[in-house]
Design an enzyme around this catalytic site. Structure first.
Site, PDB file in Angstrom:
ATOM      1  N   ARG A 162     -13.883 -29.389  -0.951  1.00  0.00           N
ATOM      2  CA  ARG A 162     -13.209 -28.146  -1.931  1.00  0.00           C
ATOM      3  C   ARG A 162     -11.634 -28.133  -1.380  1.00  0.00           C
ATOM      4  O   ARG A 162     -11.215 -27.145  -1.461  1.00  0.00           O
ATOM      5  CB  ARG A 162     -13.981 -27.200  -1.841  1.00  0.00           C
ATOM      6  CG  ARG A 162     -15.454 -27.110  -2.281  1.00  0.00           C
ATOM      7  CD  ARG A 162     -15.167 -27.216  -3.986  1.00  0.00           C
ATOM      8  NE  ARG A 162     -16.432 -27.038  -4.659  1.00  0.00           N
ATOM      9  CZ  ARG A 162     -17.579 -27.748  -4.508  1.00  0.00           C
ATOM     10  NH1 ARG A 162     -17.400 -29.013  -4.068  1.00  0.00           N
ATOM     11  NH2 ARG A 162     -18.546 -27.342  -5.229  1.00  0.00           N
ATOM     12  N   SER A 236     -18.525 -20.811  -7.869  1.00  0.00           N
ATOM     13  CA  SER A 236     -18.600 -20.434  -6.560  1.00  0.00           C
ATOM     14  C   SER A 236     -17.523 -19.540  -6.066  1.00  0.00           C
ATOM     15  O   SER A 236     -16.237 -20.238  -6.051  1.00  0.00           O
ATOM     16  CB  SER A 236     -18.792 -21.597  -5.311  1.00  0.00           C
ATOM     17  OG  SER A 236     -20.154 -22.363  -5.815  1.00  0.00           O
ATOM     18  N   GLU A 332     -13.223 -19.511  -2.039  1.00  0.00           N
ATOM     19  CA  GLU A 332     -13.041 -21.037  -2.682  1.00  0.00           C
ATOM     20  C   GLU A 332     -11.946 -20.885  -3.868  1.00  0.00           C
ATOM     21  O   GLU A 332     -11.101 -21.586  -4.124  1.00  0.00           O
ATOM     22  CB  GLU A 332     -14.168 -21.540  -3.308  1.00  0.00           C
ATOM     23  CG  GLU A 332     -14.038 -22.922  -3.659  1.00  0.00           C
ATOM     24  CD  GLU A 332     -14.974 -23.463  -4.797  1.00  0.00           C
ATOM     25  OE1 GLU A 332     -14.354 -23.832  -5.891  1.00  0.00           O
ATOM     26  OE2 GLU A 332     -16.123 -23.509  -4.584  1.00  0.00           O
TER      27      GLU A 332
HETATM   28  N1  EPU Z   1     -29.196 -20.266  -1.821  1.00  0.00           N
HETATM   29  C1  EPU Z   1     -29.904 -18.982  -1.747  1.00  0.00           C
HETATM   30  N2  EPU Z   1     -29.572 -17.896  -2.474  1.00  0.00           N
HETATM   31  C2  EPU Z   1     -28.626 -17.842  -3.400  1.00  0.00           C
HETATM   32  C3  EPU Z   1     -28.151 -19.182  -3.481  1.00  0.00           C
HETATM   33  C4  EPU Z   1     -28.288 -20.258  -2.893  1.00  0.00           C
HETATM   34  O1  EPU Z   1     -30.653 -18.820  -0.704  1.00  0.00           O
HETATM   35  O2  EPU Z   1     -28.277 -17.086  -3.966  1.00  0.00           O
HETATM   36  C5  EPU Z   1     -29.855 -21.202  -1.242  1.00  0.00           C
HETATM   37  C6  EPU Z   1     -30.581 -22.300  -1.994  1.00  0.00           C
HETATM   38  O3  EPU Z   1     -32.036 -21.893  -1.997  1.00  0.00           O
HETATM   39  C7  EPU Z   1     -30.336 -23.741  -1.350  1.00  0.00           C
HETATM   40  C8  EPU Z   1     -29.169 -23.466  -0.863  1.00  0.00           C
HETATM   41  O4  EPU Z   1     -28.735 -22.081  -0.720  1.00  0.00           O
HETATM   42  O5  EPU Z   1     -31.302 -23.846  -0.427  1.00  0.00           O
HETATM   43  C9  EPU Z   1     -27.906 -24.282  -1.674  1.00  0.00           C
HETATM   44  O6  EPU Z   1     -27.802 -23.645  -2.716  1.00  0.00           O
HETATM   45  P1  EPU Z   1     -27.395 -24.602  -4.106  1.00  0.00           P
HETATM   46  O7  EPU Z   1     -28.261 -25.706  -4.294  1.00  0.00           O
HETATM   47  O8  EPU Z   1     -27.412 -23.605  -5.470  1.00  0.00           O
HETATM   48  O9  EPU Z   1     -25.778 -25.049  -3.769  1.00  0.00           O
HETATM   49  P2  EPU Z   1     -24.732 -24.512  -3.117  1.00  0.00           P
HETATM   50  O10 EPU Z   1     -24.498 -24.794  -1.692  1.00  0.00           O
HETATM   51  O11 EPU Z   1     -24.857 -22.804  -3.245  1.00  0.00           O
HETATM   52  C10 EPU Z   1     -22.570 -25.938  -4.081  1.00  0.00           C
HETATM   53  C11 EPU Z   1     -21.543 -25.800  -4.718  1.00  0.00           C
HETATM   54  C12 EPU Z   1     -21.853 -25.713  -6.240  1.00  0.00           C
HETATM   55  C13 EPU Z   1     -22.459 -26.774  -6.736  1.00  0.00           C
HETATM   56  C14 EPU Z   1     -23.953 -26.880  -5.795  1.00  0.00           C
HETATM   57  C15 EPU Z   1     -24.760 -27.899  -6.421  1.00  0.00           C
HETATM   58  C16 EPU Z   1     -19.979 -24.802  -3.104  1.00  0.00           C
HETATM   59  C17 EPU Z   1     -19.217 -23.600  -2.605  1.00  0.00           C
HETATM   60  N3  EPU Z   1     -20.682 -24.675  -4.327  1.00  0.00           N
HETATM   61  O12 EPU Z   1     -23.388 -24.606  -4.314  1.00  0.00           O
HETATM   62  O13 EPU Z   1     -20.384 -25.561  -6.959  1.00  0.00           O
HETATM   63  O14 EPU Z   1     -22.923 -26.601  -8.163  1.00  0.00           O
HETATM   64  O15 EPU Z   1     -23.646 -26.725  -4.540  1.00  0.00           O
HETATM   65  O16 EPU Z   1     -24.520 -29.201  -6.014  1.00  0.00           O
HETATM   66  O17 EPU Z   1     -19.946 -25.872  -2.426  1.00  0.00           O
HETATM   67  C18 EPU Z   1     -18.613 -24.336  -7.828  1.00  0.00           C
HETATM   68  O18 EPU Z   1     -17.703 -24.719  -6.723  1.00  0.00           O
HETATM   69  O19 EPU Z   1     -18.039 -23.606  -8.396  1.00  0.00           O
HETATM   70  C19 EPU Z   1     -19.994 -24.658  -7.752  1.00  0.00           C
HETATM   71  C20 EPU Z   1     -20.845 -24.092  -8.595  1.00  0.00           C
END
Ligand code: EPU
Length: 336
Positions: A162, A236, A332
């Site tokens: 990012r 995010s 971010e």
């Molecule tokens: N999780 C929780 N609670 C929550 C959210 C997530 O426990 O409220 C846990 C999920 O269960 C999972 C882990 O956290 O085990 C990761 O969650 P998720 O797969 O939703 O991905 P993320 O790491 O939270 C990142 C990106 C997103 C992108 C997703 C999918 C960043 C900051 N965010 O989110 O990007 O869509 O991966 O690849 O890296 C964005 O940048 O605006 C964005 C939405």
């Protein structure tokens, strides 16, 4: 020559839907147009693409330029791949749809990410195992000091999670005018990210096309992330923090199941959404703003919230995560 408006509400130009004014506002549809406006030397300057990665906390006493530079040019077309030069003001998702319609593979996992093509290298957008840095050949910019055009090769952009040189050492020095992508004509799909595979399975698809993967990504995103056209948000709000193995172990001593991902350099990325949820913020609503109920990384404006209120909420979240886990979350979203 575009019209220079005065005292314009920026509400339609930021996906948080925050209502602040800018002293001057214009949109530009070509590099020449842009140069003419910049020669007026109105400072400070704020460049807006899709307005999907900013939080406006006060009126902007300067010039806001909305980027409308469009166009997709095919620079090269070989047996295996194509090279496309894309105007930075193109909408990102519409560009992804264009690629899918033409059978160009690479961007499908990045379907439905809000924002513009020009913003994509800025913060190296990523989702479902793909980052835009893997597809970018070069980034064309206008130097805001001498108005000359310059090109950054992929290796010069200092891409990271990012982030890029345009967010760090070269922040506010350039206006990104176009991005050149190399995409594959031979499908080389990346469905290894768990949620995509299970979504495809649910749909009974065993040999997915580019479009199938895009449709799956769209369905996953729609199930977890609020639609900015309905509920103001900026995706995010925080980055997933990177910690050392010792720091991870300290957290795991108390919280065994903290989601973590080993990085190439031996550090671990941990899920900020999980940390925030553990602190009790998920789904929390305060007046007209809060934390999304399906993804705690996303802060939302239900209508009339101010940027200051959302910023204060982000501060409170950072403080409680620090207190509980001794981890410092980084925003971010750009705060203006
Ligand atoms: N999780 C929780 N609670 C929550 C959210 C997530 O426990 O409220 C846990 C999920 O269960 C999972 C882990 O956290 O085990 C990761 O969650 P998720 O797969 O939703 O991905 P993320 O790491 O939270 C990142 C990106 C997103 C992108 C997703 C999918 C960043 C900051 N965010 O989110 O990007 O869509 O991966 O690849 O890296 C964005 O940048 O605006 C964005 C939405």
């Amino acid at each position: 020559m575009s019209l220079l408006q005065q005292n314009t509400s920026l509400k339609p130009y930021n996906t948080f839907g925050v209502d602040v004014n800018s002293s001057f506002f214009t949109d530009v549809s070509s590099v020449n147009n842009l140069k003419q406006i910049l020669q007026k030397n109105i400072k400070p300057l704020l460049i807006l693409g899709g307005g999907s990665n900013i939080l406006l906390t006060k009126n902007f006493n300067g010039l806001v330029v909305k980027n409308n530079i469009r166009g997709i040019d095919l620079l090269d077309d070989t047996e295996n791949d194509v090279v496309l030069k894309v105007g930075s003001g193109e909408n990102w998702h519409q560009f992804v749809m264009y690629c899918i319609d033409h059978g160009y593979c690479g961007v499908e996992n990045l379907s439905l990410i809000p924002g513009s093509v020009g913003a994509s290298p800025m913060q190296n957008i990523g989702a479902y195992g793909v980052e835009v840095k893997d597809l970018i050949e070069e980034v064309e910019v206008l130097d805001l000091k001498n108005f000359s055009i310059k090109t950054f090769k992929n290796s010069e952009c200092e891409f990271g999670y990012r982030t890029s040189i345009f967010k760090t050492s070269h922040k506010d020095k350039y206006f990104i005018t176009a991005v050149t992508f190399r995409l594959s004509k031979k499908p080389n799909l990346n469905t290894s990210y768990g949620a995509i595979e299970s979504e495809l399975m649910n749909r009974g698809i065993t040999k997915p096309s580019i479009k199938d993967v895009s449709d799956a990504v769209i369905a996953i995103r729609q199930s977890k992330l609020p639609d900015p056209a309905k509920i103001g948000n900026s995706g995010s709000f925080f980055k997933n923090p990177i910690v050392t193995v010792e720091e991870l172990k300290n957290i795991q001593n108390e919280y065994e199941n903290v989601p973590n991902y080993l990085q190439e350099d031996g550090t671990y990325k941990i899920a900020a959404g999980w940390l925030i949820e553990q602190c009790g913020w998920k789904g929390k609503k305060i007046e007209d703003y809060g934390v999304h109920d399906k993804q705690a990384l996303v802060l939302v404006n239900y209508g009339g919230a101010t940027g200051q209120q959302i910023y204060q909420l982000s501060d409170d979240i950072i403080n409680s995560v620090k207190e509980k886990f001794n981890v410092t979350l980084e925003r971010e979203v750009n705060i203006i």
